[in-house]
Design a protein around this motif. Structure first.
Motif, PDB file in Angstrom:
ATOM      1  N   UNK A 246       0.840  -1.203   0.000  1.00 49.44           N
ATOM      2  CA  UNK A 246       0.000   0.000   0.000  1.00 49.44           C
ATOM      3  C   UNK A 246       0.865   1.239   0.000  1.00 49.44           C
ATOM      4  N   UNK A 247       0.560   2.147  -0.937  1.00 51.85           N
ATOM      5  CA  UNK A 247       1.265   3.429  -1.008  1.00 51.85           C
ATOM      6  C   UNK A 247       0.238   4.529  -1.238  1.00 51.85           C
ATOM      7  N   UNK A 248       0.602   5.772  -0.960  1.00 52.39           N
ATOM      8  CA  UNK A 248      -0.249   6.898  -1.289  1.00 52.39           C
ATOM      9  C   UNK A 248      -0.512   6.910  -2.806  1.00 52.39           C
ATOM     10  N   UNK A 249      -1.698   7.368  -3.202  1.00 57.85           N
ATOM     11  CA  UNK A 249      -2.066   7.352  -4.629  1.00 57.85           C
ATOM     12  C   UNK A 249      -1.083   8.161  -5.479  1.00 57.85           C
ATOM     13  N   UNK A 250      -0.517   9.230  -4.898  1.00 59.37           N
ATOM     14  CA  UNK A 250       0.451  10.037  -5.649  1.00 59.37           C
ATOM     15  C   UNK A 250       1.694   9.207  -5.983  1.00 59.37           C
ATOM     16  N   UNK A 251       2.036   8.281  -5.079  1.00 54.35           N
ATOM     17  CA  UNK A 251       3.198   7.410  -5.310  1.00 54.35           C
ATOM     18  C   UNK A 251       2.865   6.377  -6.380  1.00 54.35           C
ATOM     19  N   UNK A 252       1.663   5.839  -6.289  1.00 54.02           N
ATOM     20  CA  UNK A 252       1.233   4.875  -7.324  1.00 54.02           C
ATOM     21  C   UNK A 252       1.280   5.547  -8.703  1.00 54.02           C
ATOM     22  N   UNK A 253       0.831   6.796  -8.756  1.00 54.21           N
ATOM     23  CA  UNK A 253       0.858   7.545 -10.020  1.00 54.21           C
ATOM     24  C   UNK A 253       2.292   7.631 -10.546  1.00 54.21           C
ATOM     25  N   UNK A 254       3.238   7.928  -9.655  1.00 56.65           N
ATOM     26  CA  UNK A 254       4.646   8.040 -10.055  1.00 56.65           C
ATOM     27  C   UNK A 254       5.188   6.691 -10.533  1.00 56.65           C
ATOM     28  N   UNK A 255       4.792   5.609  -9.837  1.00 56.85           N
ATOM     29  CA  UNK A 255       5.270   4.281 -10.233  1.00 56.85           C
ATOM     30  C   UNK A 255       4.737   3.917 -11.619  1.00 56.85           C
ATOM     31  N   UNK A 256       3.476   4.243 -11.876  1.00 54.61           N
ATOM     32  CA  UNK A 256       2.878   3.958 -13.187  1.00 54.61           C
ATOM     33  C   UNK A 256       3.677   4.660 -14.290  1.00 54.61           C
ATOM     34  N   UNK A 257       4.101   5.882 -13.981  1.00 55.72           N
ATOM     35  CA  UNK A 257       4.836   6.695 -14.952  1.00 55.72           C
ATOM     36  C   UNK A 257       6.249   6.162 -15.162  1.00 55.72           C
ATOM     37  N   UNK A 258       6.870   5.667 -14.072  1.00 51.05           N
ATOM     38  CA  UNK A 258       8.290   5.313 -14.138  1.00 51.05           C
ATOM     39  C   UNK A 258       8.564   3.839 -14.394  1.00 51.05           C
ATOM     40  N   UNK A 259       7.508   3.021 -14.398  1.00 50.28           N
ATOM     41  CA  UNK A 259       7.737   1.569 -14.421  1.00 50.28           C
ATOM     42  C   UNK A 259       8.393   1.070 -15.705  1.00 50.28           C
ATOM     43  N   UNK A 260       8.161   1.726 -16.834  1.00 47.51           N
ATOM     44  CA  UNK A 260       8.734   1.248 -18.089  1.00 47.51           C
ATOM     45  C   UNK A 260       8.012   0.009 -18.579  1.00 47.51           C
ATOM     46  N   UNK A 261       8.738  -0.847 -19.291  1.00 48.17           N
ATOM     47  CA  UNK A 261       8.097  -1.985 -19.955  1.00 48.17           C
ATOM     48  C   UNK A 261       7.747  -3.113 -18.981  1.00 48.17           C
ATOM     49  N   UNK A 262       8.543  -3.283 -17.946  1.00 48.16           N
ATOM     50  CA  UNK A 262       8.295  -4.382 -17.003  1.00 48.16           C
ATOM     51  C   UNK A 262       7.275  -3.921 -15.954  1.00 48.16           C
ATOM     52  N   UNK A 263       6.009  -4.273 -16.188  1.00 42.93           N
ATOM     53  CA  UNK A 263       4.942  -3.765 -15.313  1.00 42.93           C
ATOM     54  C   UNK A 263       4.248  -4.884 -14.544  1.00 42.93           C
TER      55      UNK A 263
END
Ligand SMILES: [Zn+2]
Length: 344
Positions: A246-263
């Motif tokens: 569990x992370x803050x939604x703002x962090x999830x947003x950042x992870x979605x942006x930074x994850x690249x091809x391996x999701x």
């Protein structure tokens, strides 16, 4: 944390969808059936709203308040055997584990722990914080996970873990903050990297955790957030025993942006209220332990895009105050927990 609000959100959306269908169907179905359906839907909506409201309240709670260097023992309870005694009052008064083989009994929100082991307060790649809480206990599987995660995190450039709450010596509900963390399979990890020296008790008790979310809660704070934070979370998510983070939604947003091809790992990381200065890691029930109640796994989608919209609505970011739920009593827990908390 819980999957509760996610479920509530899904129930909410489902109810909306069904309500919409019901409205369109007015000409076709008889009115009485529709009235009954509407009453049921209203009940579903109220339950969903109530679930979320309780969770929203958690957003306002700081899970890392400083404690004391000389914690006073809690005063004895007047009537510990009364059925109305909140279970958290009983579990908080146990400072040692229940002996015997490790058992995580019941669910993450209504269970207890026998045969707990403690995580050493200083390891090669971790340090436990807020020692006065005595919450560095867990199922041995959780301790193994933290040791492994700390080592893997080092490999992606994270200096070491600052470990927050795990469980109480006998698990169960706590006097402050958490509803989960009851069966020795949850741990909070700070977003602050471990310093290069072994911290004193004072530093561990009074040092503050770094918030990585911007003040408007719409994204991470670029002054604080680094790609290594994303790598840290990915490393935890890729451990096979981890079921949910569990992370803050703002962090999830950042992870979605930074994850690249391996999701493939992203589905385990779910948005939740708070969790701006630590993340919550839940591991699976140990194999073959029937008395440990698993939670359903998160939905298999990566949880990015429109799925995040709910979390950035004004009503989600600034929820109205709500009434707390009645405290859990032993009657609401597996019978074995009574024996475990009542034993000397
Ligand atoms: Zn937690």
């Amino acid at each position: 944390m819980s999957a509760k609000c996610q479920k509530a959100d899904i129930r909410w959306r489902l109810a909306h969808a069904v309500a919409h269908c019901a409205t369109n169907a007015t000409q076709i179905y008889n009115e009485e059936l529709l009235m009954r359906a509407a009453a049921h839907l209203l009940a579903v909506l109220i339950v969903a709203a109530a679930d979320c409201a309780v969770a929203q309240e958690k957003h306002l709670i700081d899970p890392t308040p400083p404690g004391s260097l000389k914690p006073e023992p809690l005063p004895p309870l007047q009537n510990p055997d009364a059925p109305s005694t909140p279970a958290k009052e009983l579990f908080a008064r146990k400072s040692t584990p229940f002996p015997g083989p490790p058992r995580s009994i019941g669910g993450y929100f209504d269970g207890c722990l026998a045969g707990a082991v403690s995580l050493p307060i200083t390891g090669p790649n971790w340090q436990v914080m807020r020692l006065s809480r005595n919450r560095n206990w867990g199922n041995p599987q959780l301790v193994r996970f933290i040791e492994r995660f700390a080592e893997n995190a080092k490999k992606v450039g994270w200096n070491g873990l600052l470990v927050g709450d795990m469980s109480q010596p006998r698990g169960g509900p706590m006097l402050s903050e958490h509803r989960s963390h009851q069966i020795g399979l949850d741990v909070d990890i700070w977003f602050t990297p471990m310093p290069d020296h072994v911290q004193s008790r004072e530093e561990r008790e009074f040092g503050s955790a770094t918030e990585v979310v911007a003040p408007d809660q719409l994204d991470v704070d670029p002054e604080v957030w680094t790609h290594t934070h994303a790598e840290l979370i990915r490393t935890a998510a890729q451990d096979p025993v981890v079921t949910r983070i569990l992370v803050n939604a703002a962090i999830k947003k950042a992870l979605c942006r930074e994850a690249g091809a391996d999701r493939a790992w992203l589905f385990k990381v779910r948005p939740w209220y708070g969790h701006a200065e630590h993340f919550h890691v839940q591991i699976a029930c140990p194999a073959g332990i029937a008395e440990c109640k698993s939670q359903p796994p998160p939905l298999p989608s990566d949880g990015c895009g429109q799925e995040l919209d709910f979390w950035f609505k004004d009503s989600t970011l600034h929820p109205p105050p709500t009434k707390p739920k009645p405290a859990l009593t032993l009657a609401g827990m597996p019978p074995a927990c009574k024996q475990i908390v009542k034993a000397p």
